[in-house]
Design a protein around this motif. Structure first.
Motif, PDB file in Angstrom:
ATOM      1  N   UNK A   1       0.822  -1.198   0.000  1.00 42.44           N
ATOM      2  CA  UNK A   1       0.000   0.000   0.000  1.00 42.44           C
ATOM      3  C   UNK A   1       0.864   1.259   0.000  1.00 42.44           C
ATOM      4  N   UNK A   2       1.969   1.235   0.748  1.00 46.98           N
ATOM      5  CA  UNK A   2       2.864   2.394   0.812  1.00 46.98           C
ATOM      6  C   UNK A   2       3.539   2.647  -0.532  1.00 46.98           C
ATOM      7  N   UNK A   3       3.892   1.573  -1.257  1.00 46.17           N
ATOM      8  CA  UNK A   3       4.486   1.741  -2.588  1.00 46.17           C
ATOM      9  C   UNK A   3       3.510   2.460  -3.509  1.00 46.17           C
ATOM     10  N   UNK A   4       2.258   2.068  -3.477  1.00 52.62           N
ATOM     11  CA  UNK A   4       1.251   2.749  -4.288  1.00 52.62           C
ATOM     12  C   UNK A   4       1.065   4.194  -3.824  1.00 52.62           C
ATOM     13  N   UNK A   5       1.165   4.406  -2.510  1.00 50.71           N
ATOM     14  CA  UNK A   5       0.958   5.745  -1.992  1.00 50.71           C
ATOM     15  C   UNK A   5       1.974   6.743  -2.488  1.00 50.71           C
ATOM     16  N   UNK A   6       3.212   6.297  -2.773  1.00 49.67           N
ATOM     17  CA  UNK A   6       4.239   7.216  -3.247  1.00 49.67           C
ATOM     18  C   UNK A   6       3.941   7.765  -4.626  1.00 49.67           C
ATOM     19  N   UNK A   7       3.038   7.130  -5.362  1.00 44.07           N
ATOM     20  CA  UNK A   7       2.860   7.506  -6.758  1.00 44.07           C
ATOM     21  C   UNK A   7       1.400   7.688  -7.156  1.00 44.07           C
TER      22      UNK A   7
END
Length: 621
Positions: A284-290
């Motif tokens: 979820x955090x990886x998606x949040x960066x972008x």
């Protein structure tokens, strides 16, 4: 002569060019600089169209494949890209688990990036106009980006803080009579020793607020750059940032003795279902960066010189570079653990550790060069990822009064209200913030992907996007709101609200139960649910794909894409910037004549000079 819309000013200080005025404003085609901030493109504007909402003229489709490659190659080397991998380890994942999550997340985000960018590249329209196909003409007024603008400003201010501290500390160590008059002379008794007058509850200091303001001020000129002209910034960034990043990582590894022990940063003791949910939190955090950049991909894709330029080159640049930068972030975390006994989750804190423990000429010079390069990269990131999307979205909400440049200017000033120093006070809160932001973005992306690829099979009728006749293709009743799309967005987003409230109430990782687990699934769950709900509703209660008179057209995938969204003999949608269309060799221009007292008095010049008339304006606006 068409009356030009402008902000009231004294005298003619901001008057348009004389040759534009004499030519009936046809040559007045502002894109970047102060003019589009003061003046908007002339025309009979309405709440549904202006110069930046109309399809991109051919002369402005200047982004080639290298432009998209350099955009993402430089983007991923920015400060925010370094933080995510190491902060995941800091949140409790092992090295192998972190890299696995990064690879999966990078693949999915890259795939979604080109998926969202293709409609813009094919039909030359931005996100606010594309959203009309899914949410209706009136339901498409969505704004994103301002939170991330403030966050990136926080990144840049933190890096600039290290640079100025380097200058201040260096001068402070010199004898008083030999100190140079650089930053120290400007800042009085010394930047590093500025007393803090803010309460502890502010979670920041007077010194940092000063440097935040300074970096914000540096960014201000960049908000005057139109996205069609911004590609040169990213080309420069794609060379500067990778070189500085690789030099920095080499220096850090050298300080650590040339070898690293990754076991020092592998702190996870999770197993079973607890580990599964931790992995989903990381994804979820990886998606949040972008996520803000994913949803606004059409705003950049619309300037592609051909649709293919925004596809495979962009995908591989996003995927490969993002994985590389995640790994570099992990390496810096391992080096910091060996050197200083702690896992450092952001580059500006690592710079602080290096200066505090290695006050040598080489370290000072290296940190100074690296932070300056990262400051430039952060400015460029804010241009691409935040100010342009917000400017586009605000233009979509208030097109009669705001163009992209004005919207970017407003974003720059409103970013102070976000108070990013309250959001980014620790790695755990950073993860929580990224996860929460994805809920709302994921639902919108899921709906738009389902609408374009599954429901409409890539067919968008461009003239209907500007047709506000009740009951027309993208102006459904009641009132131009596509209730199916809005309902799907609510359903897709609302399931994460209880978990969001629980996480921020108790701190990241401090909640258990169903609400926290739903929160941890974040982007994937909201995207999938919105996709399924919208697809199901539209298949059960379908709406027409083509306008009246063309209902029987074959529904070939992107059949209308070959003609940029027009049926044969349909007039092109334009708004001002007529010379841009003409210089590109467009076959059809829609113009109205400059007034003359009689047909006999019309000269050849009169007949040649006119401004473009958007089709929507002839349909009752």
């Amino acid at each position: 002569m068409v009356k030009i819309a402008k902000i009231p000013v004294v005298g003619r200080l901001f008057a348009p060019p004389k040759e534009a005025e004499e030519g009936g404003f046809e040559d007045f085609r502002p894109t970047s600089g102060w003019r589009p901030l003061v003046y908007m493109e002339p025309g009979d504007r309405s709440p549904w169209i202006n110069e930046d909402l109309a399809p991109t003229p051919k002369a402005m489709r200047v982004w080639d494949w290298w432009s998209f490659v350099s955009l993402w190659w430089g983007q991923n080397f920015s400060a925010g890209g370094w933080s995510t991998g190491s902060s995941l380890i800091n949140a409790g994942l092992t090295l192998n688990q972190t890299m696995a999550i990064c690879v999966v997340g990078c693949f999915l985000t890259s795939l979604l990036g080109v998926t969202m960018g293709r409609p813009g590249a094919r039909y030359h329209i931005g996100f606010p106009v594309l959203a009309r196909t899914s949410f209706g003409v009136k339901g498409s007024k969505i704004m994103v980006g301002i939170i991330w603008y403030a966050v990136q400003t926080y990144y840049g201010a933190s890096l600039l803080d290290q640079y100025v501290q380097h200058v201040g500390k260096k001068e402070a160590r010199r004898p008083a009579h030999t100190r140079r008059r650089g930053f120290r002379a400007i800042f009085g008794n010394g930047y590093y020793n500025i007393p803090n007058t803010l309460p502890k509850s502010a979670q920041t200091t007077t010194r940092f607020m000063f440097i935040y303001f300074l970096f914000w001020l540096i960014q201000c000129p960049f908000v005057l750059i139109h996205p069609s002209a911004a590609r040169h910034i990213f080309t420069v960034k794609s060379f500067i940032l990778p070189i500085s990043a690789l030099a920095f990582i080499g220096g850090v590894v050298a300080l650590a003795g040339g070898s690293l022990d990754f076991g020092l940063i592998q702190k996870s003791t999770k197993s079973g279902s607890e580990l599964s949910w931790a992995l989903l939190t990381g994804l979820n955090a990886v998606f949040g960066t972008i996520s803000p950049m994913l949803i606004n991909q059409p705003d950049i894709g619309r300037y592609a010189n051909r649709p293919s330029a925004a596809l495979l080159p962009q995908f591989f640049s996003m995927f490969i570079c993002k994985i590389l930068v995640f790994f570099l972030g992990v390496v810096t975390a391992a080096a910091a653990a060996k050197l200083y006994g702690t896992t450092v989750w952001n580059v500006w804190t690592l710079c602080q550790y290096i200066l505090d423990h290695n006050w040598t000429p080489g370290a000072r010079a290296g940190i100074a060069l690296f932070t300056i390069a990262q400051c430039f990269g952060t400015v460029a990131t804010n241009v691409f990822a935040n100010s342009i999307p917000f400017g586009v979205d605000l233009s979509g909400c208030f097109p009669k009064y705001i163009n992209i440049v004005r919207g970017q200017f407003i974003c720059c000033f409103l970013s102070w209200a976000v108070c990013p120093w309250l959001i980014l006070t620790s790695g755990a809160k950073f993860i929580s913030f990224l996860g929460s932001y994805t809920f709302f973005m994921a639902s919108v992306i899921g709906i738009m992907v389902a609408d374009y690829y599954l429901i409409r099979r890539g067919n968008i009728h461009v003239p209907s996007l500007y047709d506000i006749t009740p009951g027309s293709l993208y102006m459904p009743k009641p009132g131009g709101y596509e209730l199916k799309g809005l309902l799907s967005w609510v359903v897709g987003s609302i399931i994460g609200i209880p978990g969001l409230a629980a996480v921020f109430g108790a701190g990241a990782g401090g909640t258990t139960g169903t609400a926290a687990k739903i929160y941890n699934s974040g982007f994937i769950l909201c995207f999938a649910l919105a996709f399924v709900v919208y697809s199901s509703v539209m298949l059960l209660m379908p709406r027409p794909i083509f306008p009246k008179g063309h209902e029987d057209e074959p529904k070939k995938f992107e059949g209308l894409g070959a003609t940029d969204g027009y049926f044969p003999d349909e007039p092109e949608i334009t708004f001002g910037r007529g010379v841009m269309h003409q210089s590109a060799g467009d076959a059809v221009l829609h113009r109205h004549e400059t007034p003359a007292s009689s047909d006999d008095e019309k000269t050849d010049k009169d007949l040649a000079m006119a401004t473009a008339v958007p089709v929507a304006l002839s349909q009752g606006v």
